[in-house]
Structure formats: C-alpha cells, structure tokens
Design a protein around this motif. Structure first.
Motif, PDB file in Angstrom:
ATOM      1  N   GLU A   1       4.165  -8.563  -3.179  1.00 52.13           N
ATOM      2  CA  GLU A   1       5.614  -8.189  -3.161  1.00 52.13           C
ATOM      3  C   GLU A   1       5.810  -6.899  -2.348  1.00 52.13           C
ATOM      4  O   GLU A   1       6.721  -6.478  -1.845  1.00 52.13           O
ATOM      5  CB  GLU A   1       6.295  -7.951  -4.705  1.00 52.13           C
ATOM      6  CG  GLU A   1       6.507  -9.240  -5.139  1.00 52.13           C
ATOM      7  CD  GLU A   1       7.250  -9.090  -6.831  1.00 52.13           C
ATOM      8  OE1 GLU A   1       7.361  -7.932  -6.928  1.00 52.13           O
ATOM      9  OE2 GLU A   1       7.590  -9.942  -7.239  1.00 52.13           O
ATOM     10  N   ASP A   2       4.658  -6.085  -2.417  1.00 45.03           N
ATOM     11  CA  ASP A   2       4.551  -4.876  -1.721  1.00 45.03           C
ATOM     12  C   ASP A   2       4.031  -5.173  -0.235  1.00 45.03           C
ATOM     13  O   ASP A   2       4.159  -4.018   0.534  1.00 45.03           O
ATOM     14  CB  ASP A   2       3.873  -3.995  -2.118  1.00 45.03           C
ATOM     15  CG  ASP A   2       2.297  -4.221  -2.536  1.00 45.03           C
ATOM     16  OD1 ASP A   2       1.948  -5.395  -1.886  1.00 45.03           O
ATOM     17  OD2 ASP A   2       1.275  -3.533  -2.999  1.00 45.03           O
ATOM     18  N   GLY A   3       3.953  -6.322   0.011  1.00 46.06           N
ATOM     19  CA  GLY A   3       3.566  -6.578   1.647  1.00 46.06           C
ATOM     20  C   GLY A   3       2.068  -6.590   1.867  1.00 46.06           C
ATOM     21  O   GLY A   3       1.622  -6.908   3.056  1.00 46.06           O
ATOM     22  N   THR A   4       1.163  -6.427   0.791  1.00 51.93           N
ATOM     23  CA  THR A   4      -0.087  -6.712   0.879  1.00 51.93           C
ATOM     24  C   THR A   4      -0.441  -7.971   1.179  1.00 51.93           C
ATOM     25  O   THR A   4       0.138  -9.089   0.631  1.00 51.93           O
ATOM     26  CB  THR A   4      -0.881  -6.182  -0.368  1.00 51.93           C
ATOM     27  OG1 THR A   4      -0.355  -4.877  -0.905  1.00 51.93           O
ATOM     28  CG2 THR A   4      -2.336  -6.244  -0.473  1.00 51.93           C
ATOM     29  N   VAL A   5      -1.436  -7.998   2.074  1.00 46.25           N
ATOM     30  CA  VAL A   5      -1.875  -9.486   2.641  1.00 46.25           C
ATOM     31  C   VAL A   5      -3.424  -9.693   2.148  1.00 46.25           C
ATOM     32  O   VAL A   5      -4.036  -8.691   2.208  1.00 46.25           O
ATOM     33  CB  VAL A   5      -1.953  -9.537   4.192  1.00 46.25           C
ATOM     34  CG1 VAL A   5      -2.359 -10.855   4.729  1.00 46.25           C
ATOM     35  CG2 VAL A   5      -0.474  -9.308   4.728  1.00 46.25           C
TER      36      VAL A   5
END
Length: 474
Positions: A260-264
């Motif tokens: 959700e925080d953009g972490t891949v």
C-alpha cells in the motif's frame, strides 16, 4: 427427450447440475413435476469435481501424513512419504463415486438429463447446444427455470491462469507432484486451505494477501489461531501486498507485489496459486433474453424464495451470490422446487453455517457478539478454551475455542464461532439450536457424551449462564 431441432417442453428447466441445480431437479421431480436438467460439463458441478470434495480429500490425506510425522511425543515414530500422484488418483476415485451417484439419483427420480450448454432464447424458451461435432442443438420450452450455473475462480489480469506456472484452485487440486515452492496469492478460505494442504505435503509455502489479515470477514481471534498454526507449519505470510506482475525463470516464476505504501517485493516459487475469489458464470446463459437482471458484480439477485426479478425464473447456488456455500445452494434448490410446486417454502439465512477446513477448522453460524449488538440484542457470550477439553487433549490439539452468543434477556441462542478440530461438525448443533429457537438452558440441559469435543458446546453455553464447571465463569 427428443434431441435435434425440435422444440420440446418441460415444467421445470434446471441449468447446471451442481449442488443447487441437481437438488432442485430431484426435489421438483419428487413433487411430480416434469424436470429437465442441462449440464455442460460434469454432474456435481465445481463442488464435487473441482472444489469442496477434492479439496477435503487432500486435506484428509495430508492430515494423515502430518499427524503421523508429528506424533513422536505420543510414542508414534513415523516418517511417511507422500506420493502426490497416488493421492490425486485416490481423490479422483472419491470424486467419481460421488458424481456417478448424483447422475444415478437424478435418473432414479425421473429427471430428464441433457448434456449441453443452455442459453435463454426468451423468457420461456432455452436453446441447448450439444457438445461434440455434429451433435446439433434443441429448443426446450419451460414453465419455470432454475439458473444454477455456479461460479469460477477470479483471474487476475497481472497473473492469468496458464495451468502450468500460474494455477487456479482447480489446477492445484489436480497436481501430481508437490511443488518445492508454492506462492499462494490470496488468504481467503480457498487460499488458506490449500496453503495448509501443500505445507503438510512438503512445499515451502508463501502467502501474499492484499488485506491486513488472513480470512477476511472472520473475527481477529478466530483467524489468529489458524494463522499461527499455519506459521508453525512453515507458511510465510505477507499482508497488505497485491500481486502486480510476474516473469518466468528457469525453474518456476518470480511474482512481483506492491504494498500500500508503494513498496515492491519479489517472490520466487516453483508455482503460484491465485485464489482471490470467485465470480458468477452467467456469460453462457444469456440472462438478458429472459429478462433476468444481475447486480454490478454479475450475480443474480433473488428473494427469500430464490426467485429472480422474473417470477417464473429462479437462481440458486453461487450464481445468486453470497453466501457462496454448497449447502446454501442445496437448500435454495429445495426451496425453489417447492415454491414452483406451490408449496410454502422460504430461506432462513440466519441459520446457515459456514466452515473453513484449515488446521484447526473454523465453524460459524448466526451472529457474532458485535453483529448481535448491531441487530438490537443485548448479547451474552460464553466460551470454552479447548485446553479445558479432555477430548481435545487426547486429540493432542488444544488450540482454539468454542464461543456461544445468546440474547441475555431470554437466553435464545443467536450464533457461535468455533475454532477446533471437527468445527465443521460441531457447528451443526448450534445451527439446529438457532433454527428451533433453543436457549442456552436447552444446550446446557442436553447431556453430551463424555469425552467428546461436543461437550465444549455445552460448556460454552453454561459459561454464558455463569454455570460452567470446566472453565472459570466470566
């Protein structure tokens, strides 16, 4: 039944021979109606062929191996080897026995069976295309129709099923070897059940889930027990991550997720199982031609008599939406048949249980404490931890509890949540209590066999009354 381009007639046309459809057909035939049942694939539908039955067969088989492997402290020393091909063959035999039995029951009750794909031509006619080259088609005129076309796994655009590296639940249940590494996308009941199966079979299992817990929709203390047990089996969980992409590698695939925080993140696996839900099968039946409406998700809304917006067309089972449970579909099938025959019948959704066949199992029925409060009741709750159950101790399985919810004013049983071995069996007693309007006192006054797991239901009810013997009262 005449096959060809000749229009034939029937009192009741049932489209789909899954649990809802075949039950509707048999019950309607028992009520002296002329019934035609059309099935395009296999009798028993997804449940018997690719869902409930085969998955529970693998649950049972892998439980045997796991329990033997983990029983050294009980004085049992064993290291069983799993032959996945042999296990799958045994599972297929169970499926064949049941599906053959369904076909025989339909014929024995006088149901006309037609192989093919049915679609509505108008509100009183369906066209059936028969499988195979040169088999042709036929028209069937009907007075009433029951749509029971079921559901199928939801496919993620980023991870389309290929049956090799990216599996649906149907593909996973047909595997003939145990994947070294299995990535499960989705921690709903299908994902959790199969994650448990393959962990016990020897896979290194990783589960990624877009939400913040496994088994969304269940209370946190219910899911916590199951999640912790899965972790003890070696299952690795990653929550709040959505599958976004994948690529093939030499010995499997790599799945890319986004938080959700953009972490891949990237996960390597031999195979990936995508289990993110199910969608209704309506694209083959042309509901528009019959005037039958669907909701924004494609499901067919029905009333408490299984009727659609078209009075003489009914829908049962998964195609009618939640709860997407085989036993609910069966009951809806009976209700539809009885309503068609002019009998008084209706669905009572309050008393329909649900079960998840994880380790331990989950069984629920009726209302939770918070749901009871929202409904205007003054709930009282009783609970027995399994560590207080003698039978659970002799099972060597004490993680979990039995919780009973009742109305404090009159004692009527409102619901239950059970996390326990055989929770799917134990929940039936509470379902009956709700259906018959039983009270806590009724459950407590019923003598339960000792030592059994069912005693926990009695003790939880007694705990709600402040009368429990084998646990401290609240």
């Amino acid at each position: 039944m005449v096959v060809g381009d000749i229009a034939t007639g029937t009192d009741v046309l049932v489209i789909g021979a899954g649990p809802g459809g075949y039950v509707a057909a048999i019950r309607a035939a028992q009520l002296d109606l002329d019934v035609t049942l059309v099935e395009k694939d296999a009798y028993g539908g997804t449940c018997l062929n690719h869902g409930c039955i085969p998955s529970k067969a693998l649950v049972s088989a892998t439980d045997v191996a796991h329990e033997a492997r983990e029983a050294e402290h009980m004085g049992v020393h064993a290291d069983p080897a799993i032959d996945m091909a042999g296990m799958t063959a045994w599972k297929d035999g169970v499926v064949d026995q049941l599906t053959t039995g369904v076909e025989r029951l339909c014929k024995g009750n006088g149901v006309n069976l037609v192989d093919g794909t049915a679609e509505f031509a108008d509100e009183n006619t369906a066209r059936v295309a028969h499988g195979g080259e040169g088999q042709g088609s036929e028209s069937i005129e009907f007075e009433h129709a029951v749509v029971a076309t079921g559901s199928r796994p939801v496919e993620l655009p980023a991870l389309p099923f290929d049956g090799d590296l990216i599996l649906s639940s149907r593909h996973a249940l047909a595997l003939e070897s145990v994947p070294d590494e299995l990535l499960v996308v989705g921690a709903g009941y299908i994902g959790m059940e199969l994650a448990t199966v393959f962990a016990k079979a020897g896979s290194d299992v990783t589960v990624v889930e877009a939400l913040d817990q496994a088994l969304p929709g269940y209370e946190a203390d219910v899911t916590r027990v199951v999640t912790q047990r899965a972790k003890s089996l070696g299952v690795d969980f990653h929550f709040e991550e959505a599958a976004a992409d994948w690529e093939e590698r030499e010995e499997g695939l790599t799945v890319v997720t986004e938080g959700e925080d953009g972490t891949v993140s990237e996960y390597e696996a031999t195979k990936a199982l995508v289990a993110v839900g199910r969608e209704p099968v309506t694209d083959t039946v042309d509901l528009d031609a019959a005037g039958v409406e669907t909701d924004e998700n494609g499901f067919v809304p029905t009333d408490d008599r299984a009727r659609t917006n078209v009075d003489h067309v009914f829908a049962v089972g998964d195609v009618a939406g939640e709860p997407m449970l085989a036993h609910e579909g069966m009951k809806a099938g009976e209700v539809a048949a009885e309503v068609i025959a002019g009998e008084p019948a209706a669905l009572d959704q309050q008393a329909i249980p649900a079960a998840v066949f994880t380790d331990p199992e989950i069984g629920t029925v009726g209302l939770t404490e918070s749901e009871a409060e929202d409904a205007g009741f003054s709930p009282v709750v009783g609970e027995l931890p399994l560590r207080a159950s003698g039978r659970a101790l002799t099972h060597d399985d004490t993680d979990g509890f039995v919780r009973i919810v009742a109305d404090e004013t009159d004692g009527f049983v409102l619901g239950a949540q059970i996390v326990s071995p055989e929770a799917s069996e134990l929940i039936a007693e509470v379902g009956l209590a709700i259906e018959m309007g039983a009270t806590l006192e009724d459950l407590v006054a019923t003598v339960h066999t000792h030592p059994t797991l069912s005693e926990a239901v009695m003790e939880a009810a007694a705990n709600a009354m402040g009368q429990a013997i084998h646990t401290l009262n609240r």
